[in-house]
Structure formats: C-alpha cells, structure tokens
Design a protein around this motif. Sequence first.
Motif, PDB file in Angstrom:
ATOM      1  N   LEU A  16       0.805  -1.214   0.000  1.00 23.12           N
ATOM      2  CA  LEU A  16       0.000   0.000   0.000  1.00 23.12           C
ATOM      3  C   LEU A  16       0.840   1.268   0.000  1.00 23.12           C
ATOM      4  O   LEU A  16       0.311   2.356  -0.222  1.00 23.12           O
ATOM      5  N   CYS A  17       2.161   1.156   0.211  1.00 30.00           N
ATOM      6  CA  CYS A  17       2.974   2.345   0.483  1.00 30.00           C
ATOM      7  C   CYS A  17       2.984   3.339  -0.675  1.00 30.00           C
ATOM      8  O   CYS A  17       3.051   4.553  -0.437  1.00 30.00           O
ATOM      9  N   GLU A  18       2.923   2.853  -1.924  1.00 32.51           N
ATOM     10  CA  GLU A  18       2.918   3.794  -3.049  1.00 32.51           C
ATOM     11  C   GLU A  18       1.593   4.532  -3.179  1.00 32.51           C
ATOM     12  O   GLU A  18       1.495   5.533  -3.896  1.00 32.51           O
ATOM     13  N   TYR A  19       0.561   4.049  -2.471  1.00 29.84           N
ATOM     14  CA  TYR A  19      -0.795   4.562  -2.645  1.00 29.84           C
ATOM     15  C   TYR A  19      -1.315   5.325  -1.430  1.00 29.84           C
ATOM     16  O   TYR A  19      -2.379   5.935  -1.493  1.00 29.84           O
ATOM     17  N   THR A  20      -0.581   5.265  -0.313  1.00 30.74           N
ATOM     18  CA  THR A  20      -1.034   5.949   0.895  1.00 30.74           C
ATOM     19  C   THR A  20      -0.439   7.354   0.975  1.00 30.74           C
ATOM     20  O   THR A  20       0.720   7.571   0.607  1.00 30.74           O
ATOM     21  N   SER A  21      -1.229   8.278   1.474  1.00 28.35           N
ATOM     22  CA  SER A  21      -0.763   9.661   1.600  1.00 28.35           C
ATOM     23  C   SER A  21       0.343   9.794   2.634  1.00 28.35           C
ATOM     24  O   SER A  21       1.150  10.723   2.571  1.00 28.35           O
ATOM     25  N   HIS A  22       0.423   8.846   3.568  1.00 31.19           N
ATOM     26  CA  HIS A  22       1.451   8.887   4.614  1.00 31.19           C
ATOM     27  C   HIS A  22       2.681   8.064   4.253  1.00 31.19           C
ATOM     28  O   HIS A  22       3.704   8.140   4.934  1.00 31.19           O
ATOM     29  N   GLY A  23       2.618   7.242   3.205  1.00 34.83           N
ATOM     30  CA  GLY A  23       3.780   6.502   2.733  1.00 34.83           C
ATOM     31  C   GLY A  23       4.090   5.230   3.482  1.00 34.83           C
ATOM     32  O   GLY A  23       5.106   4.574   3.198  1.00 34.83           O
ATOM     33  N   PHE A  44      14.808   3.743  -4.697  1.00 28.04           N
ATOM     34  CA  PHE A  44      13.492   3.195  -5.011  1.00 28.04           C
ATOM     35  C   PHE A  44      12.384   4.137  -4.569  1.00 28.04           C
ATOM     36  O   PHE A  44      11.371   4.316  -5.262  1.00 28.04           O
ATOM     37  N   ARG A  45      12.567   4.755  -3.420  1.00 30.04           N
ATOM     38  CA  ARG A  45      11.525   5.654  -2.920  1.00 30.04           C
ATOM     39  C   ARG A  45      11.391   6.887  -3.806  1.00 30.04           C
ATOM     40  O   ARG A  45      10.323   7.483  -3.889  1.00 30.04           O
ATOM     41  N   ASP A  46      12.465   7.266  -4.490  1.00 30.19           N
ATOM     42  CA  ASP A  46      12.352   8.306  -5.519  1.00 30.19           C
ATOM     43  C   ASP A  46      11.497   7.803  -6.678  1.00 30.19           C
ATOM     44  O   ASP A  46      10.626   8.515  -7.186  1.00 30.19           O
ATOM     45  N   ALA A  47      11.755   6.572  -7.093  1.00 35.18           N
ATOM     46  CA  ALA A  47      11.062   6.014  -8.262  1.00 35.18           C
ATOM     47  C   ALA A  47       9.592   5.752  -7.986  1.00 35.18           C
ATOM     48  O   ALA A  47       8.736   5.965  -8.850  1.00 35.18           O
TER      49      ALA A  47
END
Length: 326
Positions: free
Chosen positions: A123-130, A206-209
Amino acid sequence: MQINTNFKRHRRLRSSQSMRSMVRENHLRVEDFIYPMFVVEGENIKNEVPSMPNVYQVSLDLLVEEVKEVHNLGIKSIILFGVPNSKDDVGSGAYHNHGIVQEATRVIKEHYPDILIVADTCLCEYTSHGHCGVIQNQDVDNDESLKLLAKTAVSQVEAGADIIAPSNMMDGFVRVIRDGLDEAGYTHIPIMSYAVKYASAFYGPFRDAADSTPQFGDRKTYQMDPANRLEALREAESDVEEGADFLIVKPAMSYLDVVRDVRNNFNLPIVAYNVSGEYSMVKAAAMNGWINEKELVLEKLTSMKRAGADLIISYFAKDVAKWLQE
C-alpha cells in the motif's frame, strides 16, 4: 632451491577460458531475472529516475514499447510498481479495479501474454502517509492492513497478474492473502513472499522512483533489524507454513549470508532482490570511470547465485541480458 612439489595443482582447472567455463559452478541465465518496472498515470511520460540512471517511470501509452524491449531480450518476467496521481489514508488506489498496476497488467497481457507479471502487493505507493498499511495511533495497524492487502492481491490477479508478491512485512500477510486468493477462486496463483525484508538504507533510490517515502517515522516496526540473522529464519518459516511459494530476501548484496541460510533451510525457490541502492552505487562509480561496470555487475550477481538464489530481481536485468548475448 629445490622445492617440495608434493602439493595439489588447483591451477590446472584455471588454465584457459574454456577450462574455466567447463568447471564453472554457478551461471547467470537471462531466465533467472525479474525486471522491475514503474508505471505512472498520464500520457507520453518517460521520466528517468534521478537517482537511478536508465530506470524510468513510464505511462501506460508508452508501456508496450518498454515491455517489447524486455521481451526481445529474452527476459521472461517483470515486477510491476504503480505510481498513482492521487493517494489517500488507506491506499485505495492499490485495490481499485482500474488502479495503475491493474491497468498496466491488462495492457501488457494484451500484447505479451507470455510475459510473467509479478505484482508488488503493498500500500505504500498509494497511501498519503507513505506507510505500508492503515495508520492507527501513529503506527501501522497490522490486522486492519491485512484486509486491504488481500483485497489488493485479488484485484491484481483479476487484472491478469501471474504471481502476487506481498512486500509489506505485516505478520500473517501470506496466510490472509492466500485465504483471500483461494476464496476468490485463484488457488493456482503463487505467492512470492518478501519473506525476509530488512529496514535497509539501500532503498533510498526506489523511494524516488515509487514516490513512497514515509511522511513520518520509519518502517522499523515492521521491517527487520539489519543486525539480525536468526530472525530471518523465523520470518521465512512463518511464510512457508502460511503458503508461500517463493521466498524473497531483500536486500541481497549485504545479506548474502541470509540468502545462504534461507537456501539451506527451505526448499522453495529463493529470490534475491538486488535493490535500488545497490544499483545506484554501481552506476555512480561506473559513470565516474572508477570501475568496470560489466565485470563488477556480473560478479556481484553471480555471488547471489552462489549464495543460493534461484532468481534475481534486478534493475540490471536488461544490461545482463545484452551482455550474455555477446
């Protein structure tokens, strides 16, 4: 000086390239690789990730051309990561029937049905909190998150994903996803579990991508402490008992001892994840002329096979496919 020649002549098996090839114990094959791809919403988008040279965020309309290159190189499988335009507290874009990964899967399957699609289920790419789940009291609620992860897995398979790869590190995630898939009639779909995933500093690029940096805190309450080795076996054992079909160790390069431990203790296919930070460090050194990129990459990836990996997720997959054809 007269020397005592009563010793073994190991160099006999290193005397030529042909001899070395004959006795080589571990080999890289293009079939061993899973290539990560980042798909974004919009049109005519091909953005190079600043910290990852030659890795791109690609929109759906350009995706087929990107997959064509992968397919022509003989790479048999890809893992998809979605980067949506909008996010919310519960990551609803992850399990929406027309979410970015679901749509990308349909497009790829329409043109290249023989490509194996591994869907990253998180879910991390889709959550507003990351973070990788539902937040309660400034922490990820394990069991509430599991419900959404199972929902995500089913929606990805309905879109055509061949393998589900849950990366969230919630306790019980394999069992709940397995039950969800089975109840939906997808008993034949395998789970490639991120069984051993460390809270690593190697994930930065990756977190940039994927635009998935946590907006507060970190992921250390659910990803593993890099100092721990035996914990990896406990994590993997749980996933095997819950129905995993593959076991991922992430990262790979600094955790080859863990790859070997998992290989020695479990007879499932083992997947080494050659992560973004490992990729970017090599690329930066190569761009500065400090290393021979090809030789270093092939040596590094071979070490993962030697440690016991059957498969490798790597941003170098296309490069390696080309090198293996030379």
